[in-house]
Design a protein around this motif. Structure first.
Motif: not given
Lengths: 311, 198
Positions: B96-100
């Protein structure tokens, strides 16, 4: 770089954050300290866009965390307090997946993964399954993954928990290196000696609010970012007012904190400046019993701030 | 390609069930088709005088319904644990903190869980071809049955994923998914048989 103002968050009637305020300048390695349940993890989750705040504002690099989460995610790297890994992947696959998840271009992806492997010291274990790594290695892998997209701000929630002493030393060294590279770091930890070793400032938090130590400081200055600036703790007999006056009259010296029989003094300049200050104090009939360039122990300050409440 | 799909497929195919389930599935379908063949063709004297087309239709219907039932049992296994496993192994925060985007994560989980069920569907094609060999059914029947099965499985996978996002533990998500799948299947079957011409 990080600006939190009057932030509030509650869960089922419990106030996890009740108007906490925090300002972290660019390039700082900033600590966040407080007892369990103080709101540290909630604050971290709000800053990394995982939780919305009820009120107040949180900005990173000038971007509002609530309204511009995608831009904020490009800026930050977040390491949760109990980070998970995909045990059935190899070390290389794990890093490649997150490189893709951060939308790194194919050329940048290769460089980023190689650098992450090198940073984590796992280059020779690239093909090994993650489940075969020790706990410390997994922590290093997660930190390396967090750094894949070159974040300008690192949010680390209890990163040293469970690490052995050698792994903790390596983590501290790595964080100092990252700070030297210009990365702003906000780190929460219960291991006060670690924070004392690396942080420039430490904010105290309790019950979701800014807490203060016995001297009324909610942010403890441990060292400054400027070179040739040192902080001294001076213990003296009797009233500290004459000592404060002398320090204030010295060029490059200023009193950061003072209390009965003690002062925290910042001195800018060369060793001669320090020696001149000490001479002025002695010649000014100030009875100095200790002149130490180590700031008072963080553990001692923590105990003064939170000790009674926890007993 | 969505990185979530690649990751999920890689992980799923590495699990023991990646090869075990298709093998057991084919064995079960093989047993069903053998049983259906003997039930359809043999009379009480052990002789067979049924027309090939009749056998083909009987085998096809038996296979189509058996396949749907088996896959309905398996669909929640793959989808209901898809997001809860990320919560249980504490990897969801990393995603959730990635750019996905949340949509990419959901789509990756959905496609990968559906693809594995579709893999089972594809592996059953040789068994289905036995029904073809007897005649009585055409490509349209096979196509429409397969398409219907895919739509039903996609719906059930979506229900499983919903449960997976709502619950914190896989066991709870799987239990509620199964209850929902069974309820929908029973209600549909009752409506189907009640509305069928007598």
């Amino acid at each position: 770089m990080i600006a939190v103002d009057e932030i509030r968050k509650h869960f089922d009637g419990t106030h996890a954050l009740a108007g906490f305020t925090l300002h972290v300048a660019a390039g700082e390695l900033f600590g966040l300290v407080g007892p369990n349940g103080a709101g540290k993890t909630t604050l971290m989750k709000i800053l990394c866009t995982l939780l919305p705040a009820d009120s107040g504002s949180a900005r990173i690099g000038g971007l509002d965390v609530k309204n511009e989460p995608r831009k904020v995610k490009r800026l930050i790297g977040y390491m949760p307090d109990q980070p998970g890994v995909y045990q059935d992947m190899s070390v290389g696959e794990f890093l490649e997946f997150f490189a893709d998840a951060f939308h790194l271009t194919s050329s940048r992806r290769h460089v980023a993964v190689d650098r992450a492997l090198e940073r984590s010291g796992l280059a020779d274990r690239n093909r090994d399954p993650v489940e075969q790594l020790s706990f410390g290695m997994k922590q290093r892998l997660v930190l390396a993954k967090t750094l894949l997209h070159d974040p300008r701000v690192l949010l680390l929630d209890e990163p040293a928990t469970g690490l052995d002493p050698i792994a903790r030393i390596e983590l501290r060294t790595q964080l100092k290196q990252l700070q030297a590279e210009g990365v702003t770091i906000l780190i929460s930890s219960h291991i006060l000696s670690d924070l004392e070793d690396i942080c420039t400032q430490i904010a105290l938090i309790d019950a979701g609010r800014n807490a203060s130590d016995a001297d009324g400081n909610s942010v403890i200055q441990l060292r400054t970012l400027e070179p040739h600036v040192r902080i001294y703790e001076i213990e003296l007999i009797g009233d500290s007012t004459p000592g404060i006056n002398i320090v204030s009259s010295q060029a490059g010296a200023r009193v950061l904190e003072s209390g009965v029989g003690r002062m925290i003094v910042e001195v800018k300049g060369a060793d001669e400046q320090v020696s001149s200050l000490l001479r002025a104090l002695v010649l000014g009939d100030v009875n100095v019993v200790r002149f130490d360039n180590r700031a008072p122990g963080l553990e001692e300050r923590y105990e003064r701030a939170f000790g009674k409440r926890q007993q | 390609m969505n990185p979530m799909i690649r990751k999920e497929l890689r992980q799923r195919m590495r699990e023991r069930r990646g090869w075990l389930l298709p093998s057991l599935y084919l064995l079960a379908l093989g047993a069903v088709v053998t049983f259906a063949y003997f039930v359809t063709t043999m009379d009480e004297n052990g002789r067979s005088n049924t027309q090939g087309a009749t056998v083909g239709v009987a085998l096809f219907l038996t296979l189509a319904y058996s396949q749907l039932a088996l896959l309905l049992l398996m669909a929640p296994i793959f989808s209901a644990g898809a997001i809860t496993i990320e919560k249980e192994q504490r990897t969801l925060a990393g995603l959730l903190t990635s750019l996905l985007t949340s949509g990419q994560i959901w789509w990756g989980k959905f496609v990968s869980s559906l693809l594995f069920v579709l893999l089972l569907l594809v592996t059953s094609l040789p068994v289905l071809s036995i029904a073809f060999a007897f005649g009585g059914i055409g490509p349209w029947e096979v196509f429409s049955a397969t398409l219907t099965t895919i739509i039903v499985l996609a719906s059930m996978s979506a229900i499983g994923l919903y449960c997976s996002s709502v619950f914190r533990r896989s066991i709870h998500a799987t239990a509620v998914s199964y209850a929902t799948v069974v309820a929908i299947s029973v209600v549909t079957a009752v409506i189907f048989f009640c509305s069928a011409p007598q």
